[in-house]
Design an enzyme around this catalytic site. Structure first.
Site, short mmCIF file in Angstrom:
data_model
loop_
_atom_site.label_atom_id
_atom_site.label_comp_id
_atom_site.label_asym_id
_atom_site.label_seq_id
_atom_site.Cartn_x
_atom_site.Cartn_y
_atom_site.Cartn_z
N TYR A 101 0.96 -1.25 0.02
CA TYR A 101 0.08 0.10 0.13
C TYR A 101 0.85 1.30 0.05
CZ TYR A 101 -2.62 3.89 1.77
OH TYR A 101 -3.32 5.02 2.05
N GLU A 189 -3.49 7.39 -3.77
CA GLU A 189 -3.26 6.21 -3.04
C GLU A 189 -3.01 4.92 -4.29
OE1 GLU A 189 -5.95 5.52 0.60
OE2 GLU A 189 -6.70 3.85 -0.86
#
Ligand code: GDP
Ligand code: MN
Length: 376
Positions: A101, A189
């Protein structure tokens, strides 16, 4: 402004971040052709502005073009968290050895961007924060300096990233920060940032939120707003120039002034109610604005009652009351309505409301309590 995954990936490409080839389509036939063009297994992905598409069945692998067509048939037209899927992204499927991530957002309390990285990617970062906090690494960035190389290296070291991919990851951190600052984002993101068995990193998803106030500086990007992804209330509010944010509850909230509306949401929530929205009608609070605001909030099927919290300052309370009465006449409000009216000419305003069958309250807390009792 939230971007669709394919739009975010387009910006990723512009800064040189690795993404797999893909195309957008709106019918299964097209998807089959695109899958054939891409060659090999593909992923068919719902293009909606809500997260958690994978879990909801909106992301599916397909080994052949025929299968891609079938999967697209299932995904197109489905609703994910209330949002209808009108388009899908077809991308070359990537083999995944590990999922990371990587995100950058604004840390408002520190007044700086914060870079967040996790070795437990794929799932929602809020989940990881709860169950595996030791798998999350972060550092703050001074906006005038940008991320320093030592900050990135330090993070990669702490996260025990394999030497073989450190260089690649380093570049990805820098490029994502470039995207974040160049496109004036509030959040970017990549989840998952996939590592392939061959040792290559690829951004398999994108989340991109651009600061609305920066849009006039961003040229063509202003035209990227996907009004189809917007709810009908959001669209109507934007057109009417009203500040509207949809929330999950059942009590519609209307007020004049952002601070007052925020306080109203807090009060209702504190007393056990669940606000359905934030709606600031601004200082003027004319009859027309009032009608627009009521119309927008009442068109949300989740709304079971309304709390109007109006402070008459520049606009006099009797004008506001008049506006409300006219709006109500035009709309035939059949749901419980609580009105708190205070400020200049409040007596005249309240008298007007009473005459028209609405009994106003003078205090915010009293009003909040009443609507919570009525709706619960
Ligand atoms: P989200 O659920 O809305 O975050 O959608 P994502 O784009 O993140 O996709 C959900 C999940 O599908 C990812 O976490 C991956 O595990 C999987 N996925 C997406 N693209 C690929 C791919 O190219 N190959 C493989 N094997 N899995 C993928
Ligand atoms: Mn994702």
């Amino acid at each position: 402004m939230k971007l669709q995954e394919h739009q975010g990936k387009e910006l990723f490409k512009r800064v040189g971040l690795p993404v797999s080839d893909g195309y957008v389509a709106s019918n299964p036939q097209e998807v089959e052709e695109l899958a054939r063009k891409l060659g090999g297994p593909v992923v068919v992905k719902a293009q909606v502005l809500v997260g958690g598409r994978g879990k909801a069945g909106g992301v599916k692998l397909a080994a052949t073009p025929e299968e891609a067509r079938a999967r697209a048939g299932e995904i197109l037209g489905m609703a994910i968290k209330g949002e209808l899927v009108k388009r899908v992204l077809v991308t070359k499927a990537v083999e995944i050895a590990q999922e990371f991530y990587l995100g950058i957002t604004l840390d408002r309390s520190e007044q700086m961007p914060v870079v967040i990285f996790s070795t437990a990617g794929g799932v929602e970062i809020e989940e990881v924060a709860k169950t595996e906090p030791e798998a999350i690494f972060r550092f703050h960035v001074r906006p005038l300096e940008g991320p320093h190389p030592y900050q990135i290296r330090n993070l990669l070291f702490k996260a025990r990233i394999d030497r073989g991919i450190q260089g690649q990851l380093f570049g990805i951190f820098q490029k994502l920060y470039q995207a974040f600052s160049e496109y004036q984002a509030n959040l970017v993101e990549i989840n998952p940032l996939a590592l392939t068995p061959a040792g290559e990193l690829v951004a398999l998803d994108s989340k991109f939120i651009i600061d609305d106030d920066a849009l006039p500086l961003l040229g063509e990007l202003a035209g990227w707003r996907d009004s189809e992804g917007e709810g009908p209330q959001e669209r109507a509010a934007r057109k009417a120039g009203l500040n509207y944010v949809k929330l999950n509850g059942n009590i519609g909230i209307i007020g004049n002034g952002a601070g007052l509306v925020m306080a109203t949401l807090d009060m209702v929530a504190t007393l056990g109610g669940r606000p359905a929205n934030f709606l600031d009608i601004g200082g003027g609070a004319s009859a027309e604005q009032m009608e627009q605001a009521l119309k927008i909030v009442l068109s949300d099927p989740q709304v079971e009652g309304l709390f109007l919290n109006i402070f008459g300052g520049i606009t006099r309370c009797d004008e506001v009351a008049q506006g409300l009465i006219e709006a109500q006449r035009g709309l035939q409000v059949d749901k419980p309505l609580v009105v708190r009216l205070t400020g200049t000419n409040e007596e005249e305003g309240r008298a007007l409301l009473r005459k028209n069958g609405v009994s106003p309250v003078a205090e915010m807390e009293e009003g909040a309590r009443r609507i919570v009792e009525l709706i619960g």
